[in-house]
Design an enzyme around this catalytic site. Structure first.
Site, short mmCIF file in Angstrom:
data_model
loop_
_atom_site.label_atom_id
_atom_site.label_comp_id
_atom_site.label_asym_id
_atom_site.label_seq_id
_atom_site.Cartn_x
_atom_site.Cartn_y
_atom_site.Cartn_z
N PRO A 1 -22.09 49.16 22.09
CA PRO A 1 -21.31 48.78 20.33
C PRO A 1 -21.63 47.42 20.76
CG PRO A 1 -19.34 48.08 21.97
CD PRO A 1 -20.00 49.19 22.77
N ASP A 2 -22.25 47.27 19.83
CA ASP A 2 -22.38 45.57 18.54
C ASP A 2 -21.30 44.68 18.41
OD1 ASP A 2 -23.80 43.12 18.07
OD2 ASP A 2 -24.30 44.75 16.07
N MET A 3 -20.74 44.03 18.54
CA MET A 3 -19.79 43.05 18.45
C MET A 3 -19.07 43.42 17.10
SD MET A 3 -19.66 38.23 16.15
CE MET A 3 -20.52 39.20 15.19
#
Length: 752
Positions: free
Chosen positions: A264-266
């Site tokens: 996941p991205d942030m």
């Protein structure tokens, strides 16, 4: 990261247990994907996972150390980005991806990626958070378009694939991003009150738009060896991208046959259940806690097969790029002197020069030992705090008060140094005996009219102003930029101060050359038709050698060959997609982005997609088309890594003869555009091939474009697959999307 005492055994995924997932969709072996050259990596990964306990598998997928009878594994280290390593000393600052795309040069794209990858490898980093295919550039106001390869899916896809291959060949894991439909910064994490408190916006698009535009480049990434994909922090069709099983399990892992991990991205991982079942494979231990995941396993929410699949996907990329051979140097702290730059400065300088597009030239370029030259604009010189000054675009102005050569946030390189245009021009002036004057800001103008030597003194001093320095100069170079980046979108596509500077200088200097470096489309119409604006160089952000690259072009040491990867409009209102300020962002434009929209609505651009001039001229002739008389409607090949195997088959060719009929050596970028039968419901024409060919004066060459099945396919909403339409196809070959010099047709009969 090391494996030690690895015991290799034969272990495959077990059968799926009871689960809230009704099938094994998205599980690697259950999909029947023909893994090809990924098979050996899969066998190693599954053998290691077979000896792990549940706790150890959970440790693996949450980035913790694993100690087992099969060996020990330390977590993979992920780091940005495509422009070079962040947070390290003694590394290179490369051109951003948007600049690299402007080279339209396959070798340049691949070689930069391999060089970037080698620096990651030699610093002990395993995963590159890249290539950045998206943001694609749906809207010219998007803040992070500078990090990607542009809004055309074909060009973006080819560059994404070549970058992926470069990283793989350097021995690191490519982690393509952002998946999917993440196209603006505004409200990417913000709330919308009662309509969606605390939620990011949702990008809503139909399957045709998704497949033909946004998913297209990820086919290239997967085909060329992507071992990881980053899911975006926003929503797609109402569901968080990192919890969206349609995106991750169905499209990415099944349709594309993606064998690697999704991480996941942030802020991308919001819930334990949603992310685990949606298709995320690597996540936070605070969300995927041992107690939570064990409860999911015991109550059937999560199957053992899915957990095994997650664990294997975390390892398969590691084995695929042979990181298990023990040769990668150990990762050091960021300030330890380990110089990994090799001779990459030469490559950066060359690629920077290849990327700049000459939009206009009325004979003033290339320069040849001007007597008096003046340079203007903050963009010509250094920022006061140095090239690694922290750039926080949140709330910053739309321009950068110094030479803009790298991005911000995830797109910001670690500059070892920066050659500005001021630096490079000073060196050139010293060599040539040129008198050089400068005003290194955008607003310094206190009136004018003075001659080079004021009557009040015998000195050569002149009161510094745009007017005074421009008057009496043989050549005036005006440098302007446009800034945006992670965290904030663009507020304008032009700048009043900079445009006034260009006009003021041009009012007082017969040969005014504008040099533009920008994060996205930058409007030029406030001054482009000024009689004294005689040349324009236009490009993206070029990295540490930026000034040298620009000066190489200005003086003709390099003949310009860069081409636009976006359309430059005459007015902001000519663009059809702006920023979205609501919780639901509907992609109602479908596939009609950039030149495809301009063509569909017959809008005349200032400069079209693909445009770029040279110091020489080229002639096109001898169009030849070889196409099959018939073809099956849908692909019949096995599912492989990258989709159906025959989707990649070459089914036809188009060739043309290109001749350099000028007096200088140069490089031309012939482009192939294809018009589809009406039944395919496609844009007027789409890019489906290009090449960059270097020719000496008087030399000619035949350029051949391969047409793959996917290049003549469209996404059929009813059948949910790639299909070929029967009927007449129109072929165009030329120097831009509007400079179409050759055309022809072919007909396809489509069978079942």
């Amino acid at each position: 990261m090391r494996f030690v005492s690895l015991a290799v055994g034969a272990a495959l995924l077990g059968a799926a247990g009871a689960s809230s997932i009704s099938s094994n969709v998205g599980l690697l072996k259950a999909n029947g994907v023909a893994l090809g050259n990924w098979e050996a990596a899969y066998e190693k990964a599954s053998a290691f996972v077979s000896g792990l306990t549940t706790d150890q598998k959970l440790a693996l997928i949450t980035g913790s150390n694993v100690e087992s009878a099969n060996g020990n594994f330390t977590p993979l280290y992920f780091l940005d980005g495509d422009m070079g390593l962040q947070d390290f000393y003694y590394v290179s600052a490369f051109s951003l991806s948007s600049a690299l795309a402007m080279t339209w040069d396959r070798d340049a794209i691949y070689e930069q990626a391999k060089a970037v990858g080698s620096e990651f490898y030699n610093k002990g980093v395993q995963v590159v958070a890249g290539p950045t295919s998206q943001p694609l550039g749906r809207t010219p106001w998007g803040g992070r378009g500078v990090e990607g390869f542009g809004p055309d899916p074909y060009l973006n896809g080819l560059a994404t694939g070549l970058t992926t291959k470069g990283y793989v060949d350097a021995g690191v894991i490519p982690g393509g991003k952002h998946f999917l439909l993440y196209e603006q910064e505004t409200n990417r994490t913000s709330s919308f009150g009662s309509s969606g408190e605390g939620s990011p916006y949702s990008s809503n698009a139909d399957d045709k738009t998704i497949h033909e535009t946004y998913l297209w480049p990820f086919y290239d990434a997967v085909k060329n060896g992507a071992g990881a994909v980053m899911c975006a922090m926003t929503k797609v069709n109402g569901t968080m991208a990192c919890e969206n099983s349609d995106l991750l399990m169905k499209m990415l892992k099944t349709e594309l046959g993606f064998p690697g991990m999704v991480w996941p991205d942030m802020n991308g991982q919001n819930s334990a259940k949603g992310s685990a079942l949606g298709g995320e494979d690597y996540g936070s231990s605070s969300i995927w806690s041992t107690s939570t995941m064990e409860s999911f396993l015991s109550n059937g929410t999560l199957s053992e097969a899915r957990l095994n699949d997650m664990a294997i996907r975390n390892l398969i990329g590691y084995y695929y790029v042979n990181l298990d051979n023990g040769r990668q140097p150990t990762r050091q702290t960021t300030d330890v002197y380990v110089d990994v730059r090799a001779n990459h400065s030469k490559l950066i300088r060359e690629n920077g020069a290849k990327s700049m597009a000459l939009l206009k030239n009325e004979g003033v370029l290339p320069l040849s030992k001007p007597h008096v030259m003046s340079i203007f604009g903050a963009h010509a010189g250094p920022i006061m705090g140095g090239p690694n000054s922290n750039v926080d675009v949140m709330g910053s102005g739309p321009t950068y008060q110094g030479h803009l050569a790298t991005g911000s946030g995830s797109g910001m390189a670690s500059m070892p140094y920066l050659i500005t245009p001021y630096d490079a021009l000073t060196n050139k002036a010293a060599q040539d005996g040129t008198v050089l004057r400068w005003v290194l800001n955008d607003t310094y103008s206190s009136g004018g009219g003075s001659s080079l030597v004021p009557s009040s003194t015998s000195s050569t001093a002149v009161e510094p102003s745009f007017e005074n320095f421009a008057t009496g100069s043989d050549i005036c170079l005006v440098f302007i930029n446009a800034l945006a980046g992670e965290g904030a979108d663009r507020t304008e596509l032009y700048n009043a101060d900079q445009d006034a500077m260009v006009n003021t200088v041009a009012d007082n200097c017969n040969n005014t050359v504008a040099v533009v470096n920008t994060v996205g489309p930058r409007l030029l119409d406030q001054w482009i038709e000024h009689d004294n604006v005689t040349a324009v160089l236009y490009g993206s952000l070029l990295g540490q050698e930026s000034g040298n690259s620009i000066v190489d072009l200005l003086y003709g040491d390099v003949n310009p060959s860069g081409r636009l990867v976006h359309t430059i409009a005459k007015n902001e209102s000519d663009y059809n997609v702006g920023l979205c300020y609501t919780a639901q962002c509907n992609f109602t434009e479908g596939v009609y982005l950039d030149y495809r929209y301009f063509d569909a609505h017959n809008i005349t651009p200032r400069y079209p997609f693909g445009h770029g001039l040279s110091y020489t001229t080229f002639h096109y002739s001898s169009l030849a088309i070889k196409a099959p008389s018939s073809i099956t409607k849908a692909p019949k090949g096995n599912l492989t890594v990258g989709g159906p195997s025959d989707l990649w088959d070459v089914v036809g060719t188009v060739s043309a003869r290109i001749a350099n009929n000028g007096t200088l050596s140069g490089a031309e970028v012939p482009q192939l555009y294809l018009g589809f039968p009406d039944s395919a419901d496609q844009p007027v024409r789409q890019l489906r091939g290009f090449d960059r060919v270097e020719l000496s004066a008087g030399q000619e060459a035949v350029v051949t474009f391969n047409l793959r099945r996917r290049d003549i396919s469209y996404w059929n909403l009813k059948t949910q697959q790639w299909m070929v339409a029967g009927g007449k196809y129109t072929v165009f070959v030329g120097g831009s999307s509007r400079d179409l010099r050759l055309n022809g047709t072919f007909f396809l009969w489509v069978g079942s």
